[in-house]
Design a protein around this motif. Structure first.
Motif, mmCIF file in Angstrom:
data_model
loop_
_atom_site.group_PDB
_atom_site.id
_atom_site.type_symbol
_atom_site.label_atom_id
_atom_site.label_comp_id
_atom_site.label_asym_id
_atom_site.label_seq_id
_atom_site.Cartn_x
_atom_site.Cartn_y
_atom_site.Cartn_z
ATOM 1 N N MET A 1 7.949 -22.467 -37.194
ATOM 2 C CA MET A 1 7.889 -21.038 -37.407
ATOM 3 C C MET A 1 6.423 -20.624 -37.397
ATOM 4 N N ARG A 2 6.141 -19.552 -36.720
ATOM 5 C CA ARG A 2 4.773 -19.048 -36.683
ATOM 6 C C ARG A 2 4.390 -18.458 -38.033
ATOM 7 N N ARG A 3 3.118 -18.559 -38.356
ATOM 8 C CA ARG A 3 2.609 -18.169 -39.664
ATOM 9 C C ARG A 3 2.767 -16.682 -39.935
ATOM 10 N N GLY A 4 2.561 -15.858 -38.959
ATOM 11 C CA GLY A 4 2.696 -14.422 -39.147
ATOM 12 C C GLY A 4 1.385 -13.735 -39.405
ATOM 13 N N ARG A 5 1.471 -12.470 -39.706
ATOM 14 C CA ARG A 5 0.285 -11.653 -39.976
ATOM 15 C C ARG A 5 0.255 -11.348 -41.473
ATOM 16 N N GLY A 6 -0.336 -12.245 -42.248
ATOM 17 C CA GLY A 6 -0.381 -12.075 -43.700
ATOM 18 C C GLY A 6 1.013 -12.122 -44.287
ATOM 19 N N ALA A 7 1.362 -11.086 -45.034
ATOM 20 C CA ALA A 7 2.686 -11.036 -45.664
ATOM 21 C C ALA A 7 3.763 -10.603 -44.679
ATOM 22 N N ASP A 8 3.366 -10.189 -43.492
ATOM 23 C CA ASP A 8 4.337 -9.793 -42.471
ATOM 24 C C ASP A 8 4.707 -11.040 -41.676
ATOM 25 N N ASN A 9 5.731 -11.728 -42.128
ATOM 26 C CA ASN A 9 6.153 -12.964 -41.477
ATOM 27 C C ASN A 9 7.668 -13.019 -41.434
ATOM 28 N N LEU A 10 8.192 -14.020 -40.779
ATOM 29 C CA LEU A 10 9.641 -14.130 -40.603
ATOM 30 C C LEU A 10 10.370 -14.230 -41.934
ATOM 31 N N GLU A 11 9.853 -15.010 -42.842
ATOM 32 C CA GLU A 11 10.513 -15.176 -44.143
ATOM 33 C C GLU A 11 10.627 -13.837 -44.873
ATOM 34 N N ALA A 12 9.548 -13.064 -44.907
ATOM 35 C CA ALA A 12 9.573 -11.756 -45.566
ATOM 36 C C ALA A 12 10.529 -10.807 -44.850
ATOM 37 N N TYR A 13 10.522 -10.851 -43.526
ATOM 38 C CA TYR A 13 11.414 -9.991 -42.757
ATOM 39 C C TYR A 13 12.877 -10.297 -43.080
ATOM 40 N N LEU A 14 13.230 -11.565 -43.096
ATOM 41 C CA LEU A 14 14.603 -11.949 -43.401
ATOM 42 C C LEU A 14 14.994 -11.527 -44.815
ATOM 43 N N ARG A 15 14.078 -11.636 -45.731
ATOM 44 C CA ARG A 15 14.358 -11.298 -47.124
ATOM 45 C C ARG A 15 14.579 -9.799 -47.308
ATOM 46 N N HIS A 16 13.832 -8.960 -46.563
ATOM 47 C CA HIS A 16 13.872 -7.512 -46.805
ATOM 48 C C HIS A 16 14.548 -6.689 -45.725
ATOM 49 N N ASP A 17 14.477 -7.112 -44.482
ATOM 50 C CA ASP A 17 14.936 -6.266 -43.384
ATOM 51 C C ASP A 17 16.233 -6.704 -42.724
ATOM 52 N N GLY A 18 16.608 -7.953 -42.856
ATOM 53 C CA GLY A 18 17.867 -8.315 -42.227
ATOM 54 C C GLY A 18 17.849 -9.616 -41.482
ATOM 55 N N GLU A 19 18.324 -9.574 -40.276
ATOM 56 C CA GLU A 19 18.553 -10.794 -39.516
ATOM 57 C C GLU A 19 17.736 -10.823 -38.230
ATOM 58 N N VAL A 20 17.644 -11.997 -37.669
ATOM 59 C CA VAL A 20 17.041 -12.176 -36.351
ATOM 60 C C VAL A 20 18.039 -12.926 -35.489
ATOM 61 N N LYS A 21 17.915 -12.772 -34.224
ATOM 62 C CA LYS A 21 18.772 -13.508 -33.297
ATOM 63 C C LYS A 21 17.962 -14.641 -32.698
ATOM 64 N N VAL A 22 18.555 -15.812 -32.644
ATOM 65 C CA VAL A 22 17.918 -16.971 -32.051
ATOM 66 C C VAL A 22 18.685 -17.315 -30.790
ATOM 67 N N TYR A 23 17.974 -17.390 -29.681
ATOM 68 C CA TYR A 23 18.603 -17.725 -28.410
ATOM 69 C C TYR A 23 18.184 -19.124 -28.003
ATOM 70 N N ARG A 24 19.114 -19.869 -27.495
ATOM 71 C CA ARG A 24 18.835 -21.206 -26.969
ATOM 72 C C ARG A 24 19.166 -21.199 -25.486
ATOM 73 N N ILE A 25 18.292 -21.810 -24.718
ATOM 74 C CA ILE A 25 18.519 -21.863 -23.273
ATOM 75 C C ILE A 25 18.091 -23.246 -22.788
ATOM 76 N N ALA A 26 18.903 -23.827 -21.954
ATOM 77 C CA ALA A 26 18.623 -25.165 -21.440
ATOM 78 C C ALA A 26 17.521 -25.111 -20.396
ATOM 79 N N THR A 27 16.773 -26.190 -20.287
ATOM 80 C CA THR A 27 15.682 -26.277 -19.311
ATOM 81 C C THR A 27 16.170 -25.975 -17.905
ATOM 82 N N ILE A 28 17.312 -26.511 -17.545
ATOM 83 C CA ILE A 28 17.836 -26.294 -16.196
ATOM 84 C C ILE A 28 18.102 -24.810 -15.953
ATOM 85 N N ASP A 29 18.523 -24.091 -16.994
ATOM 86 C CA ASP A 29 18.770 -22.656 -16.850
ATOM 87 C C ASP A 29 17.463 -21.870 -16.732
#
Length: 94
Positions: A1-29
């Protein structure tokens, strides 16, 4: 996970704003899409370059996106690797 911009990071976003979508794609695709779409021509060429140690093919896609979309990535502090950014800014002639 990337560190983020100070307190603006993924962990804080998930805690306060909601969800994120994670996409997986195969190398061949990734290869198939990059080869088929003329707009992704540079990604296709980039994926033919030797990979840095311990990197995987998806790393090229990440670098491509970071180079082209860096300002819109909320938690990203830095863009693509400098060598990739130079290559994408001045690709080899066709």
């Amino acid at each position: 996970m990337r560190r983020g911009r100070g307190a603006d990071n993924l962990e804080a976003y998930l805690r306060h704003d909601g969800e994120v979508k994670v996409y997986r794609i195969a190398t061949i695709d990734i290869h198939a899409l990059a080869k088929a779409d003329p707009e992704l021509h540079l990604l296709h060429l980039l994926m033919q370059q030797p990979l840095p140690r311990r990197a995987h093919q998806g790393w090229w896609l990440e670098q491509y996106v970071l180079h082209h979309e860096h300002p819109s990535w909320r938690w990203n502090q830095q863009g693509a690797a400098s060598s990739v950014a130079r290559w994408l800014s001045n690709p080899p002639p066709p």
